[in-house]
Scaffold this motif. Structure first.
Motif, short mmCIF file in Angstrom:
data_model
loop_
_atom_site.label_atom_id
_atom_site.label_comp_id
_atom_site.label_asym_id
_atom_site.label_seq_id
_atom_site.Cartn_x
_atom_site.Cartn_y
_atom_site.Cartn_z
N HIS A 9 18.34 64.23 64.19
CA HIS A 9 18.70 64.32 65.61
C HIS A 9 18.37 65.71 66.16
O HIS A 9 17.83 65.84 67.25
N ALA A 10 18.68 66.76 65.39
CA ALA A 10 18.38 68.12 65.82
C ALA A 10 16.87 68.34 65.94
O ALA A 10 16.39 68.98 66.88
N VAL A 13 15.82 66.91 69.14
CA VAL A 13 16.18 67.77 70.27
C VAL A 13 15.09 68.82 70.49
O VAL A 13 14.63 69.04 71.60
N THR A 118 19.36 72.63 60.55
CA THR A 118 19.85 71.72 61.60
C THR A 118 20.43 72.53 62.76
O THR A 118 20.15 72.23 63.93
N THR A 119 21.20 73.54 62.44
CA THR A 119 21.78 74.40 63.48
C THR A 119 20.68 75.08 64.28
O THR A 119 20.71 75.08 65.52
N ALA A 122 18.86 72.52 66.56
CA ALA A 122 19.67 72.06 67.69
C ALA A 122 19.82 73.16 68.74
O ALA A 122 19.58 72.94 69.93
N TRP A 126 18.01 73.62 72.48
CA TRP A 126 18.70 73.90 73.75
C TRP A 126 18.04 75.11 74.43
O TRP A 126 17.77 75.08 75.63
N MET A 138 21.81 67.88 73.48
CA MET A 138 21.80 67.52 72.07
C MET A 138 22.80 66.40 71.80
O MET A 138 22.75 65.77 70.77
N LEU A 142 26.05 65.32 67.70
CA LEU A 142 25.36 66.39 67.00
C LEU A 142 26.03 67.73 67.26
O LEU A 142 26.25 68.51 66.33
N ALA A 143 26.36 68.02 68.51
CA ALA A 143 27.01 69.29 68.84
C ALA A 143 28.31 69.45 68.07
O ALA A 143 28.61 70.55 67.56
N VAL A 146 27.52 70.22 64.36
CA VAL A 146 27.06 71.60 64.18
C VAL A 146 28.21 72.58 64.41
O VAL A 146 28.35 73.56 63.67
N GLU A 176 28.65 70.57 73.29
CA GLU A 176 27.39 71.31 73.40
C GLU A 176 27.59 72.65 74.10
O GLU A 176 27.08 73.68 73.64
#
Length: 187
Positions: A9-10, A13, A118-119, A122, A126, A138, A142-143, A146, A176
């Motif tokens: 997912h990240a 993004v 991943t961090t 994401a 952004w 995101m 996911l937010a 993270v 987020e």
């Protein structure tokens, strides 16, 4: 959220943000005050290039300067696509999350390395979307995932070059907004 799902997912993004970069955006500033859009994409491409080698057990010294220089060359979108696909393929190999990975600061397990990646994907997704005026979403799931990874480590990260000081946001801010503010971005 499962770690490999969060990573996918990240990556999406960041991928969506890269596809929003216009021809005139590459020299534009980003929320990462030291980086232009091109610098930010170069950072993420470089990180993705390292993943297959590090998950294969190589050390930083063994990889050496292989990924120094302009990894974007004349086609940043192509560089991103190739590097992200190779990195994702390496993460999907059996046992990737339990391998010992030799990072610049020492050995860690694959899961920790994957959370770091991943961090970065994401939050920099952004950053990139914000820089080019695109919607920077995101999503709450996911937010939140993270945030749960970041919050316990925040004291260790504060005062490093990685993140600016947290930016205050209302207590009822969405996940987020809380995440990017916690990592020094102004939502």
């Amino acid at each position: 959220m499962d770690l490999l799902d969060a990573h996918a997912h990240a990556m999406d993004v960041f991928d969506r943000a890269v596809h929003k970069v216009g021809i005139g955006d590459w020299d534009s500033p980003t929320p990462c005050t030291e980086w232009t859009v091109r610098d930010l994409v170069k950072h993420l491409v470089s990180e993705q290039l390292w993943v297959p080698d590090l998950l294969a057990g190589k050390t930083v010294e063994e990889v050496g300067d292989k990924y120094d220089g302009d990894v974007l060359e004349d086609d940043p979108l192509h560089a991103w696509t190739e590097s992200s696909q190779a990195a994702r393929g390496a993460w999907l190999q059996p046992g990737s999350l339990v391998k010992v990975v030799h990072l610049s600061f020492g050995d860690t397990d694959g899961a920790e390395y994957c959370w770091q990646m991943t961090t970065d994907l994401a939050v920099h997704g952004w950053d990139l979307a914000t820089a080019v005026g695109a919607e920077a979403r995101m999503g709450d799931e996911l937010a939140t995932a993270v945030l749960e990874y970041v919050e316990p480590q925040l004291d260790l990260w504060q005062g490093t070059e990685w993140f600016a000081a947290p930016v205050p946001v209302p207590a009822d801010a969405d996940p987020e907004t809380r995440l990017v503010a916690l990592l020094g971005r102004t939502p």
